[in-house]
Design an enzyme around this catalytic site. Structure first.
Site, short mmCIF file in Angstrom:
data_model
loop_
_atom_site.label_atom_id
_atom_site.label_comp_id
_atom_site.label_asym_id
_atom_site.label_seq_id
_atom_site.Cartn_x
_atom_site.Cartn_y
_atom_site.Cartn_z
N SER A 21 0.84 -1.20 0.00
CA SER A 21 0.00 0.00 0.00
C SER A 21 0.88 1.26 0.00
O SER A 21 1.75 1.40 -0.85
CB SER A 21 -0.96 -0.05 1.19
OG SER A 21 -1.96 0.93 1.06
N ASP A 71 -5.74 -3.64 -2.63
CA ASP A 71 -4.80 -3.33 -1.56
C ASP A 71 -4.17 -4.59 -0.96
O ASP A 71 -4.87 -5.50 -0.50
CB ASP A 71 -5.55 -2.56 -0.46
CG ASP A 71 -4.61 -1.88 0.53
OD1 ASP A 71 -3.50 -2.39 0.73
OD2 ASP A 71 -5.00 -0.85 1.08
#
Length: 718
Positions: free
Chosen positions: A60, A202
């Site tokens: 991320s 993600d």
């Protein structure tokens, strides 16, 4: 490859105090949204302590920082890049309103962009997220250029999640900016990245702190692990669908982070910056997060010291990694790749680059955002292909997988203390790319206080879509109130049918000009009150010419820009002409926005009949008066307003909330209502308003020295 061997050789031979097998140091940067900016501060300390890294992994926001650093971007340059970002704009895909195509602007004014759904033989299809990530991807491009992971001097791993299987997907090669974008795709907010038949989101869902990956990647002996994870919400803070989703992601993240932390050994160094008060979405606080990361790294400086290189050796190591800022490049050719139904020539009018130009990444981005603003694409990316000393700019649009036919919706609710409440629900079936030139059909309907039913045809006449033909047919019904001395004395039911056809020209992204014929039929029927206007049917048609230019940054509450709207209608049979002109401008100083507007409606030939009179009244159109309260000919209007920005919407939602003051003045020549109001009329208004996901919203009150006053409440699409 030779640079990689140099890096490994220096790591293996230059760590003081260890003669035989020096430890290989791996760096792990965890995910945490905006809190991940703390990684930049940690990197600053690692550079000051002269700590060489054998390989790095991130997830991320940690993947963004790890990717930029492995590509040779210094922490200082990262800070500069983040400081230059307008975070209220970064998570909005469309360019400024004035940079969108004229056709897409017209659609956006009528329907909510977030309501767009694809419809086809396989049913209804939806967008992948609130944000497609167009501007985010272009930002990554500027940060790391066209870097490929396998060509970096420092081995890099970036973690994403296959949303279909729930498996971790580790990028060890391929386009760096794409890997960074995939790893940051928060489900529901950012659309997934499609690659190899998989939809990637993600990486924090499965491996927010990739300890095992980096240990395996380079057989690391010592890990420096930076955990910036977001704490869970308290029970009383979880109440909406959004917070429930965020909490579910947080729970999954915390569980896999716990598993990763359990893999750390005694020699490993864990850094957990104190980030209390900084949330995952607080990107404007990146500098503060970096400071806290620096403080946390300095707290373990004694443990880092034994891993340091001698100054000369560290400098040689970093010089093998550091990249120079990208310089403007010469574009020798331009090509468009990857399109299916869309004609590549339709992109020509948005591209401000010609072969032979020397351009910056920012100039390329501007052209790409204009292409995206045409409304046909899920994303628009580019690559620069070098061959034999020539650079080819390859533009790569991705057509919306839920297109080319769409359902669109709009809604509005309004209350006017002088004319009562109104509401409306709007829907459309929009078909695009009916042919190779880009023909469109829009079937639309509205039910409520104002009823509409119609169809609009828009047909470009050349591949570049600079010229077009347009036609419409429709019928609508509205209630028209007539006022005298601030009292409603009559209400009419007005039914109008329209049939028209025009030829037009798209003037780049400024707007469009059109010329054609409009045939109208209006039927007035007295609903309540006394007879104030002629009743019955009237049929009239005429030549119409329009100019619609708009360079405002936002549709409803701009902060900068200008707009010009001109309309000329001449009815030979009725022997009159109507001319409407409006000019608007806006600029901002600090958190205060200043707006000016002047308008005119008059009859260059003959006199305007009652059935085609100009109208004033309503919010920021003589706010003290009810909507349409002032009817007449030879209308002059001027308005100035000042708006203080008092709040901004969360990331992914365009707009802000404002407190405004408006001073307006108008004069009517020949009047069909409020016949006793001679000379200049004034209005002073105070309001709260802004642009929201449902359209503009405002609550306002206006008062005039002539005795009129009104209260307005509105939300939705006008």
């Amino acid at each position: 490859m030779r640079r990689s061997l140099l890096v490994l050789s220096l790591v293996a031979t230059s760590i003081p105090g260890i003669a035989a097998e020096p430890p290989r140091i791996g760096l792990v940067l965890g995910g945490g949204g905006a809190r991940g900016a703390a990684h930049i501060g940690v990197l600053e300390v690692l550079a000051e302590q002269r700590i060489p890294i054998a390989c790095v992994a991130g997830t991320s926001m940690g993947g963004l920082v790890a990717g930029a650093w492995a590509a040779g971007v210094t922490p200082a340059r990262m800070q500069q890049a983040l400081a230059a970002v307008d975070w209220s704009d970064m998570f909005l895909d469309n360019p400024d309103y004035g940079e969108m195509s004229h056709r897409n602007r017209a659609i956006s004014r009528l329907y909510l962009p977030g309501s767009e759904s694809g419809v086809g033989a396989d049913g209804v299809r939806y967008q992948g997220g609130v944000v497609a990530g167009q501007k985010i991807k272009l930002f990554f491009n500027r940060l790391v250029g066209g870097s490929r992971i396998e060509q970096l001097a420092l081995p890099l791993s970036i973690v994403a999640t296959d949303i279909g299987s729930g498996e971790a997907v580790v990028f060890r090669d391929g386009d760096l900016s794409t890997a960074m974008r995939a790893s940051m795709s928060v489900p529901g907010l950012l659309a997934p990245v499609e690659q190899g038949g998989r939809k990637l989101v993600d990486g924090g869902l499965v491996d927010n702190l990739p300890v095992a990956e980096i240990r395996e990647r380079c057989a690391a002996d010592v890990l420096i692990v930076v955990d910036v994870g977001t704490p869970l919400l308290k029970a009383d803070e979880v109440g909406s669908l959004l917070t429930v989703s965020a909490q579910m992601i947080g729970i999954l993240t915390r569980q896999n982070v716990a598993r990763s932390l359990a893999l750390l050994g005694e020699r490993d160094i864990l850094i957990q910056p104190a980030l209390d008060g900084i949330r995952a979405g607080d990107f404007p606080r990146h500098a503060e997060a970096a400071v806290r990361g620096r403080q946390a790294a300095q707290a373990v400086a004694e443990r880092l010291a034994p891993l340091a290189l001698a100054p000369a050796d560290y400098l040689a190591w970093w010089q093998g990694i550091e990249a120079q800022a990208a310089a403007p490049l010469r574009v020798d050719a331009i090509e468009v790749a990857g399109l299916g139904r869309v004609n590549p020539r339709s992109l020509d009018r948005f591209i401000d680059i010609a072969p032979g130009d020397v351009v910056s990444a920012e100039r390329i981005d501007r052209s790409l955002l204009r292409i995206y603003g045409d409304g046909d694409y899920e994303s628009v990316d580019y690559a620069v292909i070098g061959n034999a000393g020539r650079n080819t700019l390859r533009i790569m649009p991705v057509e919306k997988p839920w297109g080319p036919d769409y359902l669109r919706f709009g809604i509005h609710l309004a209350a006017d203390s002088g004319d009562g409440a109104s509401f409306g629900v709007r829907a459309a079936y929009h078909r695009t790319w009916l042919n190779a030139l880009g023909g469109e059909l829009l079937y639309h309907a509205e039910l409520g206080s104002h009823n509409r039913l119609g169809v609009n045809l828009h047909q470009p006449l050349d591949p570049a879509q600079r010229y077009f033909a347009e036609a419409l047919a429709g019928v609508e019904q509205e209630r028209l109130s007539v006022f005298e001395d601030d009292r409603r004395i009559a209400k009419y039911k007005v039914t109008e049918s329209r049939l028209g056809g025009w030829l037009g020209y798209n003037a780049h992204v400024y707007g469009a000009v059109r010329f054609g014929w409009l045939q109208r039929r209006r039927d007035y029927r007295l609903d309540t009150g006394t007879l104030a206007l002629p009743r019955g049917d009237v049929t009239f048609g005429g030549w119409q010419a329009t100019l619609d230019f708009d360079r405002s940054d936002r549709m409803y509450f701009p902060t900068r820009g200008w707009a010009a709207h001109l309309n000329y209608f001449h009815s030979p049979a009725r022997d009159y002409a109507r001319f409407d002109a409006e000019l608007r401008g806006a600029f901002t100083l600090a958190d205060t926005v200043f707006n000016a507007r002047v308008a005119y409606t008059g009859s260059p030939r003959g006199k305007l009949p009652a059935y085609d009179a100009g109208r004033l009244g309503g919010f920021l159109n003589m706010t003290a008066y009810s909507t349409g309260q002032l009817l007449g000919d030879d209308i002059q209007y001027a308005g100035l307003r000042s708006e203080r920005i008092i709040g901004r919407l969360p990331l992914g939602l365009r707009g802000d909330m404002r407190f405004g003051v408006a001073l307006e003045a108008a004069r009517l020549g020949r009047r069909f209502s409020e016949t006793g109001r001679d000379g200049w009329l004034d209005s002073l208004a105070f309001y709260l308003g802004g642009e929201t996901p449902l359209g503009p919203a405002y609550l306002g009150i206006g008062h005039s020295r002539q005795g009129a006053s009104n209260l307005f409440l509105f939300i939705g699409t006008p």
